[in-house]
Design a protein around this motif. Structure first.
Motif, mmCIF file in Angstrom:
data_model
loop_
_atom_site.group_PDB
_atom_site.id
_atom_site.type_symbol
_atom_site.label_atom_id
_atom_site.label_comp_id
_atom_site.label_asym_id
_atom_site.label_seq_id
_atom_site.Cartn_x
_atom_site.Cartn_y
_atom_site.Cartn_z
ATOM 1 N N ALA A 210 41.201 19.122 28.933
ATOM 2 C CA ALA A 210 39.697 19.070 29.588
ATOM 3 C C ALA A 210 39.909 20.246 30.400
ATOM 4 N N LYS A 211 38.744 20.698 30.672
ATOM 5 C CA LYS A 211 38.423 21.854 31.833
ATOM 6 C C LYS A 211 37.169 21.348 32.575
ATOM 7 N N LEU A 212 37.691 20.835 33.891
ATOM 8 C CA LEU A 212 36.436 20.260 34.758
ATOM 9 C C LEU A 212 36.038 21.249 35.781
ATOM 10 N N LYS A 213 34.723 21.324 35.950
ATOM 11 C CA LYS A 213 34.243 22.295 37.195
ATOM 12 C C LYS A 213 33.864 21.147 38.155
ATOM 13 N N ILE A 214 34.896 21.407 39.346
ATOM 14 C CA ILE A 214 34.807 20.583 40.552
ATOM 15 C C ILE A 214 34.356 21.127 41.737
ATOM 16 N N PRO A 215 33.111 20.750 42.160
ATOM 17 C CA PRO A 215 32.695 21.310 43.547
ATOM 18 C C PRO A 215 33.393 20.798 44.575
ATOM 19 N N ARG A 216 33.800 21.531 45.591
ATOM 20 C CA ARG A 216 34.678 20.977 46.808
ATOM 21 C C ARG A 216 34.624 21.964 48.108
ATOM 22 N N TRP A 217 34.931 21.435 49.142
ATOM 23 C CA TRP A 217 35.176 22.276 50.329
ATOM 24 C C TRP A 217 36.563 22.920 50.091
ATOM 25 N N GLU A 218 36.793 24.199 50.313
ATOM 26 C CA GLU A 218 37.887 24.860 50.259
ATOM 27 C C GLU A 218 38.007 25.943 51.483
ATOM 28 N N VAL A 219 39.424 25.982 52.125
ATOM 29 C CA VAL A 219 39.604 26.858 53.234
ATOM 30 C C VAL A 219 38.869 28.194 52.949
ATOM 31 N N CYS A 220 38.119 28.613 53.991
ATOM 32 C CA CYS A 220 37.378 29.992 53.630
ATOM 33 C C CYS A 220 38.466 31.113 53.630
ATOM 34 N N GLY A 221 38.183 32.019 52.653
ATOM 35 C CA GLY A 221 39.151 32.955 52.350
ATOM 36 C C GLY A 221 39.058 34.290 53.226
ATOM 37 N N ASP A 222 38.095 34.275 53.847
ATOM 38 C CA ASP A 222 37.934 35.466 54.729
ATOM 39 C C ASP A 222 38.454 35.215 56.081
ATOM 40 N N CYS A 223 38.344 34.090 56.842
ATOM 41 C CA CYS A 223 38.994 33.808 58.065
ATOM 42 C C CYS A 223 40.174 33.002 58.125
ATOM 43 N N LYS A 224 40.518 32.458 56.867
ATOM 44 C CA LYS A 224 41.810 31.715 56.544
ATOM 45 C C LYS A 224 41.729 30.258 57.277
ATOM 46 N N GLY A 225 40.502 30.094 57.460
ATOM 47 C CA GLY A 225 40.304 28.296 58.115
ATOM 48 C C GLY A 225 40.446 28.409 59.721
ATOM 49 N N THR A 226 40.194 29.685 60.208
ATOM 50 C CA THR A 226 40.106 29.775 61.749
ATOM 51 C C THR A 226 38.651 29.508 62.335
ATOM 52 N N GLY A 227 37.828 29.933 61.284
ATOM 53 C CA GLY A 227 36.202 29.988 61.619
ATOM 54 C C GLY A 227 35.764 31.029 62.637
ATOM 55 N N ALA A 228 36.761 31.996 62.800
ATOM 56 C CA ALA A 228 36.157 33.181 63.557
ATOM 57 C C ALA A 228 36.170 34.193 62.649
ATOM 58 N N LYS A 229 35.374 35.240 63.281
ATOM 59 C CA LYS A 229 35.216 36.653 62.802
ATOM 60 C C LYS A 229 36.803 37.434 62.565
ATOM 61 N N SER A 230 37.310 37.372 63.624
ATOM 62 C CA SER A 230 38.706 37.860 63.999
ATOM 63 C C SER A 230 39.446 37.100 64.986
ATOM 64 N N ALA A 231 40.752 37.649 65.047
ATOM 65 C CA ALA A 231 41.562 36.995 66.041
ATOM 66 C C ALA A 231 41.249 37.133 67.386
ATOM 67 N N ALA A 232 40.432 38.190 67.664
ATOM 68 C CA ALA A 232 39.767 38.754 68.995
ATOM 69 C C ALA A 232 38.772 37.623 69.305
ATOM 70 N N SER A 233 38.117 36.940 68.235
ATOM 71 C CA SER A 233 36.904 36.009 68.427
ATOM 72 C C SER A 233 37.425 34.690 68.982
ATOM 73 N N VAL A 234 38.692 34.488 68.993
ATOM 74 C CA VAL A 234 39.129 33.340 69.270
ATOM 75 C C VAL A 234 39.737 33.116 70.761
ATOM 76 N N LYS A 235 39.133 32.689 71.678
ATOM 77 C CA LYS A 235 39.485 32.551 73.019
ATOM 78 C C LYS A 235 40.003 31.055 73.365
ATOM 79 N N THR A 236 40.666 31.003 74.516
ATOM 80 C CA THR A 236 41.072 29.961 75.204
ATOM 81 C C THR A 236 40.108 29.101 75.829
ATOM 82 N N CYS A 237 40.007 27.736 75.644
ATOM 83 C CA CYS A 237 38.764 27.056 76.341
ATOM 84 C C CYS A 237 39.124 27.342 77.786
ATOM 85 N N PRO A 238 38.157 27.661 78.656
ATOM 86 C CA PRO A 238 38.284 27.973 80.060
ATOM 87 C C PRO A 238 38.192 26.477 80.792
ATOM 88 N N SER A 239 37.763 25.365 80.163
ATOM 89 C CA SER A 239 37.393 24.005 80.799
ATOM 90 C C SER A 239 38.738 23.283 80.827
#
Length: 280
Positions: free
Chosen positions: A46-75
């Motif tokens: 059988a071939k099943l079509k499964i909708p699911r949440w997958e790791v974003c292929g663009d940001c590789k799961g960081t959630g950021a546009k680029s590495a430069a967009s990730v900053k250490t929390c100042p607080s």
């Protein structure tokens, strides 16, 4: 010192967490699959079509546009937690600015809007083994939703429901089928054509066959999931009694009854005599 050790115990006891981002396992998924009777007996791919949440292929799961967009929390300085002193106790809470991640995303990934995952439909090939039954579940490891922050994926469960067949029924590893025959065939014997999942075949009806007698063809049943065994095809005899007889047919049956020494009145009286004896 003692205070730090006590704080460590206090944090562990109340679920305190050290460090920043915590890996989270993805959710398990369930797919409900309906099978025909034949598919359950012989299995299928059988071939099943499964909708699911997958790791974003663009940001590789960081959630950021680029590495430069990730900053250490100042607080929290990347710790993901804030420590507060209240008298003798030191209480740790998740950082409110970075929500416990220890980092701030200044420019979210445009593909996932910073969620780290995207919702996609994927086609998965599943082997349905021969002999599967309703109520069974197949587990496909790591085919569930992808985890967060590098966490492992969940599992996919395929829940099986077998649709009823118009003719056949399952009984363990055997296949049952009711077969109507004429009462003359039941008395005298003969041959009749019967259905199986592999096509029609002919079976012999022994003379004197009784109602609900089971005739068997070995090896035409359902394969076992545990070994190489296969069940049988069972035919349950259902004798059809005619409801309309011609005068000649009635005469012949009456002659048969006479030749057999049968009397309906005597049989009836004998039955009630036995019932009286039973209740006395």
């Amino acid at each position: 010192g003692f205070g730090d050790a006590f704080n460590d115990i206090f944090e562990d006891f109340f679920g305190g967490q050290r460090g920043g981002t915590r890996a989270e396992r993805g959710n398990d998924l369930q797919y409900n699959l309906d099978l025909t009777f034949e598919e359950a007996v012989y299995g299928k791919e059988a071939k099943l079509k499964i909708p699911r949440w997958e790791v974003c292929g663009d940001c590789k799961g960081t959630g950021a546009k680029s590495a430069a967009s990730v900053k250490t929390c100042p607080s929290c300085k990347g710790a993901g937690q804030m420590r507060f002193q209240q008298g003798f106790f030191s209480i740790t809470r998740p950082c409110g600015q970075c929500e416990g991640t220890g980092r701030i995303v200044t420019e979210p990934c445009p593909a996932c809007q910073g969620r780290q995952r995207t919702y996609r439909e994927r086609t998965i090939a599943v082997h349905i083994p021969a002999g599967i039954e309703s109520g069974m579940r197949l587990r496909l490891s790591n085919e569930g939703e992808h985890g967060l922050n590098g966490g492992p994926p969940g599992d996919l469960y395929v829940a099986i429901t077998v649709k009823p067949h118009a003719i056949f029924q399952r009984q363990g590893h055997d296949i049952l089928c009711d077969v109507p025959i004429q009462f003359v065939t039941a008395v005298l014997g003969g041959k009749i054509e019967v259905p199986t999942l592999k096509g029609n075949t002919v079976i012999k009806i022994p003379a004197g066959t009784q109602q609900d007698k089971i005739l068997r063809i070995k090896g035409l049943g359902i394969p076992s999931l545990k070994n190489n065994g296969t069940g049988d095809q069972l035919f349950v005899i259902k004798i059809q009694i005619p409801t309309k007889l011609t005068a000649r047919q009635k005469e012949l049956l009456q002659e048969f009854a006479k030749e057999s020494g049968m009397s309906m009145e005597e049989d009836s009286d004998g039955f009630f005599d036995k019932m009286k004896t039973f209740f006395e």
